[in-house]
Scaffold this active site. Structure first.
Site, PDB file in Angstrom:
ATOM      1  N   GLU A 465       0.779  -1.237   0.000  1.00  0.00           N
ATOM      2  CA  GLU A 465       0.000   0.000   0.000  1.00  0.00           C
ATOM      3  C   GLU A 465       0.812   1.289   0.000  1.00  0.00           C
ATOM      4  O   GLU A 465       0.653   2.143   0.887  1.00  0.00           O
ATOM      5  CB  GLU A 465      -0.982   0.009   1.184  1.00  0.00           C
ATOM      6  CG  GLU A 465      -2.019  -1.100   1.093  1.00  0.00           C
ATOM      7  CD  GLU A 465      -3.051  -1.059   2.217  1.00  0.00           C
ATOM      8  OE1 GLU A 465      -2.852  -0.309   3.196  1.00  0.00           O
ATOM      9  OE2 GLU A 465      -4.052  -1.770   2.106  1.00  0.00           O
ATOM     10  N   GLU A 569      -6.203  -8.056  -0.345  1.00  0.00           N
ATOM     11  CA  GLU A 569      -6.903  -7.861   0.930  1.00  0.00           C
ATOM     12  C   GLU A 569      -8.371  -7.563   0.661  1.00  0.00           C
ATOM     13  O   GLU A 569      -8.700  -6.800  -0.264  1.00  0.00           O
ATOM     14  CB  GLU A 569      -6.299  -6.698   1.737  1.00  0.00           C
ATOM     15  CG  GLU A 569      -4.879  -6.896   2.215  1.00  0.00           C
ATOM     16  CD  GLU A 569      -4.384  -5.740   3.078  1.00  0.00           C
ATOM     17  OE1 GLU A 569      -5.235  -4.978   3.589  1.00  0.00           O
ATOM     18  OE2 GLU A 569      -3.160  -5.600   3.240  1.00  0.00           O
TER      19      GLU A 569
END
Length: 703
Positions: A465, A569
């Site tokens: 991320e 995710e």
């Protein structure tokens, strides 16, 4: 996992000292013949004393007795005086002898002494014999108190022996009672401590490792220069399933200490995937994986017990501040215990039993090294990462290595190690930290290019991320290109994953497409987007079926997106109500109390985000124990999960976030499976987006 600020239109925790100095049994000793003034209260006078006082008054010429009016002769008076003097001397001698036999006592004992005074007519010889025969045992008898609370009576030799036997019996009984009571007391205290510090629901194991594999190893086998270092297994908190034979061999300057020299890649996770030593056809067979989050990179919402005991004024909100507060030794002790207990071999056995074929293991740069000013626990997580990979191998699970935190923080969220500013590529030390992260990948890729990892590591992840909505895009792309090149030069043959940076999947068309062997990792959550979190329950499932599937279809087509894409995710949660999910001490978008500061860039959400006109938005029911969930809500949670799995398998597949938490059920596959809101086997699904989605009309929309 995604941080609290993630917003994009496409989605996305005595003994008291004795009061007298010196020997506590020591008593004051008077010198021989020394007189001591008695503190005893006055006793009634004997007739002899009264008579003496009467006659003494006659010496002044007033010789009349109180009992007679006759005048005494001079001779009679002399005889009477001589008699009285003899009486007085005898009385004084007896008083002195009595005083010699008394001990210094206070309060009620003095009163008792008056009740039990020895007979005055005993002669000196008998009293002296009694004094020699007196039994003294401890402070109580030293004060003259015996059984029944009075003075000890005169003892004969037979009594003396009996008395000794009784004393020894009493001492023996006392010792026996202590032997029984002390272990019981320890057990009770232990139970009380367990009750006050319960084992978190999501923990894999409890207790201290027995480290029995050290039994055949001698500390003398460890070179002097290595004693007390990372390479010394006698300093490890947990040695279970490690090879504790000393070696200083390294690859990429990273130690192999703890690894066995042989391995077996013939294991198959389940009947739907090939064993490790056969090729997994990515893009043709779906990845069905799960993250092992909150283990080697702490996240407060996964393990709130590590953060909840501190006063908010201390500002302990992430691994950086926790380690800083605990200090080097305290952090190492606390965090390694977490590494050891939160995940163990049973974790991987359970993951395989649930039908998974991949695990994504987040870890942080301090597994490799630390830099000046870093409070993180250095390197200890490295050996737990290596052991985790070996457990995955044992159960046929392929590993997606996920570097979850780099120097400076790539997104400013707590799971990057330090919450706050982004100091990677960005800021004063941005370039320095970018180079540091390249150097770290140089070491990592050299290590994991060893033949032992050819089969068990399926995906080599570059960085979790990176927040490309705030970072300059081209420097991030340049960094990615450099690291991919470094890894390939060092021998990494596996697929390499890079993060989508929250740019939106369509925006990756044309970027990095000339580099072979890459896959884009997208993280898809509706609850971190204020528009999508406000969907009704029915709309959320429709979006999971149509919205996610459409985005995945677009992304895997190089004409409309990047190409190979997986979902690294996702979660079945329909609110962001979970404690600490949006940072320690911060509320939720759902309830409208996510206060991150007054600055516009902070991202505070102070308006409730649950579906309009659904009533007051509240988190109590969303955070309730799953045993209190209604059947309709359980049905919705299961269907929401099944819809997302179906859509993400249009691409390369998915990794659920996460396997276990201490208490956040809607974020834990393990707890959700136990609660009946996730499948017992990942492929065992009743809904696949081809059926009509119910209205869920009886399900409240405000939780």
């Amino acid at each position: 996992m995604a941080g609290p600020h993630k917003e994009r239109t496409t989605a996305k925790s005595k003994s008291r000292s004795h009061p007298i100095s010196g020997d506590p049994d020591e008593k004051p000793v008077r010198k021989s013949g020394e007189r001591r003034k008695s503190n005893s209260p006055k006793k009634s006078q004997s007739p002899a004393k009264r008579s003496s006082k009467t006659i003494e008054r006659s010496k002044d010429g007033y010789a009349s007795s109180q009992t007679s009016t006759n005048i005494l002769s001079v001779d009679s008076l002399a005889k009477l005086n001589a008699h009285n003097e003899k009486v007085q001397i005898s009385e004084r001698e007896r008083a002195v002898e009595r005083e010699k036999k008394e001990k210094v006592v206070t309060g009620g004992v003095l009163k008792e002494r008056g009740k039990h005074r020895r007979r005055d007519d005993e002669d000196d010889e008998k009293r002296e014999k009694r004094k020699k025969r007196r039994i003294v045992s401890g402070a109580i008898l030293e004060e003259g108190r015996g059984r029944r609370g009075g003075y000890l009576a005169s003892l004969s030799s037979e009594d003396n022996g009996r008395r000794k036997r009784i004393c020894w019996i009493l001492i023996g009984l006392l010792v026996l009672v202590l032997i029984i009571l002390i272990p019981v007391g320890v057990l009770v205290i232990g139970k009380q401590n367990s009750a006050s510090d319960p084992t978190p629901a999501g923990s894999a194991s409890v207790g201290t490792p027995n480290n029995s594999n050290l039994n055949g190893t001698s500390e003398n086998d460890i070179p002097v220069a290595a004693k007390g270092s990372y390479l010394d297994p006698f300093t490890w908190y947990d040695t279970q399933d490690f090879n504790v034979t000393y070696t200083n061999e390294t690859f990429g300057a990273l130690p192999i200490m703890g690894l066995n020299s042989t391995w077996n890649d013939s294991t198959q996770a389940n009947q739907y995937v090939p064993p490790l030593n056969q090729k997994f056809n990515y893009g043709q067979m779906p990845i069905r994986g799960v993250n092992i989050g909150g283990w080697l990179s702490l996240e407060p919402f996964i393990t709130p017990s590590l953060f909840s005991s501190y006063d908010s004024d201390l500002g302990i909100v992430d691994e950086y501040t926790l380690s800083q507060h605990l200090g080097a030794a305290g952090a190492a002790q606390t965090i390694e215990k977490h590494y050891s207990s939160f995940v163990n071999e049973q974790t991987f056995a359970d993951i395989q039993a649930a039908g998974f074929d991949h695990v994504r293991i987040p870890y942080s740069y301090w597994a490799v090294t630390t830099y000046p000013g870093d409070p993180y626990v250095p390197k200890i997580s490295w050996r737990y990462l290596l052991r985790g990979i070996e457990y995955a191998r044992k159960y046929g699970l392929r590993v997606n290595l996920d570097l979850h935190a780099v120097p400076g923080s790539q997104n400013g969220w707590n799971h990057s190690g330090r919450q706050g500013a982004i100091g990677w590529i960005n800021g004063t030390d941005g370039s320095l930290n970018a180079q540091r992260s390249i150097d770290i990948h140089n070491q990592l890729s050299t290590f994991f290019a060893q033949p032992r990892y050819d089969n068990v590591i399926g995906i080599y992840g570059l960085l979790n991320e990176p927040r490309m909505t705030l970072l300059p895009i081209q420097p991030v792309l340049d960094w990615t290109t450099t690291v991919v090149s470094t890894a390939r030069q060092n021998g990494i043959k596996q697929t390499i994953a890079f993060g989508d940076g929250f740019l939106g999947l369509p925006n990756w068309q044309g970027k990095l497409q000339g580099i072979e062997g890459l896959v884009m990792d997208a993280h898809q959550y509706v609850i971190f987007n204020v528009q999508q979190i406000a969907f009704t329950h029915q709309t959320k499932i429709n979006f999971a079926c149509s919205g996610w599937s459409a985005q995945m279809q677009q992304s895997i087509n190089v004409a409309t997106g990047y190409g190979p894409t997986l979902c690294g995710e996702w979660s079945q949660a329909d609110t962001d109500c979970t404690q600490y999910l949006n940072n320690v001490g911060v509320g939720s978008r759902w309830a409208g109390n996510m206060n991150l500061g007054s600055a516009p860039s902070a991202g505070s959400i102070l308006t409730p985000s649950c579906p309009p006109n659904s009533g007051t938005c509240e988190c109590a029911d969303a955070n309730a124990d799953p045993s209190d969930y209604s059947d309709t809500y359980k049905q919705w949670l299961m269907m929401n999960a099944e819809a997302q799995m179906t859509s993400f398998e249009i691409g390369w597949g998915w990794f659920y976030w996460t396997w276990q938490t201490e208490s956040a059920v809607q974020w834990s596959w393990k707890l959700g499976m136990q609660a009946g809101i996730l499948p017992a086997k990942v492929w065992d699904r009743a809904f696949n987006c081809t059926q009509t989605v119910p209205s869920f009309g009886g399900l409240p929309e405000n939780y």
